[in-house]
Design an enzyme around this catalytic site. Structure first.
Site: not given
Length: 621
Positions: A142, A145, A148, A259, A460, A466, A495, A506
């Site tokens: 794919l 870098g 690796g 970055d 949310d 969350t 939770d 969750e």
């Protein structure tokens, strides 16, 4: 080495990998539990020539067989900021004693001591097909870098595809090892629909670390922009909204990416004529990310990619997530106009343009089609004064973003009856089954749970990544006549950490259909995630490892008691057959009955003690 009454001391071979021509030197090092410093002596009995406060040490990392690494915080004053030092011990036992003592002083616990780099010491080839391709060509590669390559791999049990990032630690300096550990630790803590998931890590005998990540086959945002030259304003608004939600989640958890760039946003799916403006994107590459204690903690490391880096980062003094917001402003500017806000013939000229202080130019030829709200939004992100620059939370409430959400007719939190039924059933499950469902939810392919993650995002409404009790109660009440007590029971069951907020895995675990805990292939994968030492059984130690800081003796005992009650056995270890039987048995009534009987017995014992106490104080003559 000697250890007595909280004192650990001995000779260590010390070296600095980030200093040129640094030679390893043997020093006598003293760690005293009463002190808050690590003391260095040229020889035993000599005067201490240097001290390192524990508060300036960021982490301790196991390295090779007999060594460990200390990484300094970016706010360090006694040592070079962000530097790393390697210490060689006489043997592995001595190394482990030093690490344990240092972890206790730095973190107050030893939860970080889960093998080197928190990775499995088994070969990845036992679980995944990592071959490059049918013809051993490059069809599964794919990307590549400096550390690796990244390749497409498939899980042997079900053929599901993942991305595998390989980092070869042979000859790598201590700082890079510590950076990799930081990246893994941060990725393991994240659970968000628009942040790439780390599923597993492996470390091979040849010191190659394999990171098994979520596979995103749609390519980089940079490639899409290069092809289209620029995006429509409405499409850009949708993309930026998804990015803001991911950043808001990171910053709420005191993590800064450092970055952000077009190349680090990937599309989950390849471009399609059916979905010309796909906005299903995820953030990747946390190699330069950092976790900070609070908004006032200063960072000094000059990191990032030239075109996107914030001026305060170039100046070497910044805090919080403000630098990420500047980088997002650069991305938004480029998506809308097809051009970078600060340009130059080389990196040095670009850096000078960023530091110069002039606002970026918006020529009419490129910006006349953009609304005033859109232009204003970009400029508020590219604000040089960090106090005036938009935060992720503020940006999500901006008129440009909120008006874009209002135009999107798909934003509505409609809850199907089947999902509500699943949530109610989940709240009745015993703890081990809920834990297993969480593992299943985290490991499923995103396409399988996309409807549920989309629903999660709709609930949310604040975009913090969350769900609070108020969010869930509002949504469930809009779709049913459920009572507040019932919602509280459902919320508390999901939770897991008891933090008053639900993460996406969750929620998905609670809303999943029952078929997922009857599928033997899925259950086998889940069992393997529990069985951390690969001995074919789930033990108390496995549960402690899985639960981490949430593992208490009382909780582990309760989980094992529930398992024994449901399976009607006395074993303290869970085999795969036991696990299958447990997951497929509707044993909640048995557990409830057992708990009720235990409560009755406890009340009788209390009453008996009260009577005995009364008789002792008032004896019959």
């Amino acid at each position: 080495m000697a250890e007595s009454s909280g004192l650990l001391k001995g000779y260590l071979r010390k070296s600095r990998f980030d200093a040129k021509h640094a030679k390893p030197r043997t020093r006598f090092v003293v760690l005293d539990s009463k002190r808050e410093e690590l003391c260095f002596h040229e020889k035993e009995g000599k005067h201490c020539y240097k001290k390192i406060p524990f508060e300036e040490i960021e982490r301790v990392v196991e390295f090779e067989e007999k060594s460990f690494i200390l990484t300094m915080r970016e706010v360090a004053t006694s040592e070079k900021s962000g530097s790393s030092q390697r210490f060689d011990c006489a043997d592995e036992k001595e190394r482990n004693e030093w690490i344990k003592a240092l972890e206790l002083k730095i973190n107050g616990d030893t939860s970080g001591l889960v093998l080197t780099l928190s990775a499995q010491r088994t070969s990845i080839h036992s679980k995944y097909d990592c071959s490059v391709g049918p013809a051993r060509g490059r069809c599964n590669i794919l990307g590549t870098g400096m550390s690796g390559d990244v390749r497409r791999i498939t899980r042997l049990s079900d053929g599901h595809a993942f991305a595998m990032k390989t980092v070869n630690l042979t000859g790598v300096n201590a700082y890079k090892v510590a950076s990799l550990r930081r990246e893994i630790d941060i990725l393991k803590s994240l659970d968000h629909p628009h942040i790439s998931r780390l599923h597993e890590t492996f470390i091979e005998q040849n010191l190659c670390v394999r990171l098994v990540m979520e596979l995103c086959e749609g390519g980089e945002l940079y490639a899409r922009l290069l092809k289209k030259k620029k995006f429509s304003e409405s499409y850009t608004c949708r993309l930026i909204t998804k990015m803001l939600k991911a950043l808001n989640y990171l910053h709420q958890n005191h993590i800064v990416h450092r970055d952000l760039k077009l190349e680090n946003w990937l599309f989950r799916h390849e471009e399609s004529k059916d979905v010309p403006e796909d906005d299903d994107i995820v953030l990747i590459d946390f190699g330069l990310s950092n976790k900070y204690k609070d908004e006032n903690e200063k960072m000094t490391k000059k990191v990032g990619t030239c075109y996107y880096v914030a001026p305060e980062v170039l100046n070497g003094s910044y805090s919080g997530g403000e630098c990420d917001m500047w980088s997002l402003g650069v991305i938004c500017f480029m998506l809308l106009s097809g051009k970078a806000p600060f340009d130059g013939r080389n990196d040095e000229e670009v850096r000078r343009a960023i530091l110069k202080g002039d606002p970026p130019k918006m020529p009419k030829s490129r910006w006349n089609r953009i609304s005033d709200e859109g232009k204003d939004f970009v400029m508020k992100l590219l604000e040089r004064d960090v106090c005036k620059r938009l935060t992720a939370e503020q940006a999500l409430k901006c008129e440009w973003i909120s008006s874009g959400l209002e135009r999107d007719d798909s934003i509505h939190a409609h809850l199907e009856d089947s999902i509500l039924s699943n949530l109610k059933q989940y709240s009745k499950y015993h703890e081990l089954k809920r834990l297993a469902m969480e593992v299943i939810a985290f490991s499923l392919d995103h396409d399988e749970i996309k409807d549920l993650t989309d629903l999660f995002e709709e609930i949310d409404q604040n975009g913090c990544g969350t769900i609070t009790f108020e969010d869930l109660f509002r949504t469930l009440r809009e779709n049913s006549n459920i009572s507040e007590d019932e919602v509280r029971t459902i919320f508390d069951a999901m939770d897991e950490g008891g933090m008053g907020r639900i993460h996406v895995s969750e929620f998905v675990a609670g809303a999943l259909q029952a078929k997922y805990h009857n599928d033997e292939t899925i259950l086998a994968q889940t069992f393997n995630r529990f069985d951390t030492d690969r001995n074919g059984k789930i033990t108390v130690d496995d549960l402690k490892h899985l639960l981490g800081n949430l593992a208490t003796e009382e909780r582990i005992e309760r989980i094992m008691r529930e398992f024994k009650t449901v399976n009607q056995c006395t074993d303290s270890e869970i085999t795969f057959d036991d696990f299958i039987k447990f997951m497929r048995t509707d044993g909640e009534k048995d557990v409830d009955a057992y708990n009720a009987r235990s409560k009755v017995r406890a009340n009788k014992n209390k009453k008996h003690k009260r009577v005995s106490s009364h008789r002792e104080s008032h004896p019959v003559v």
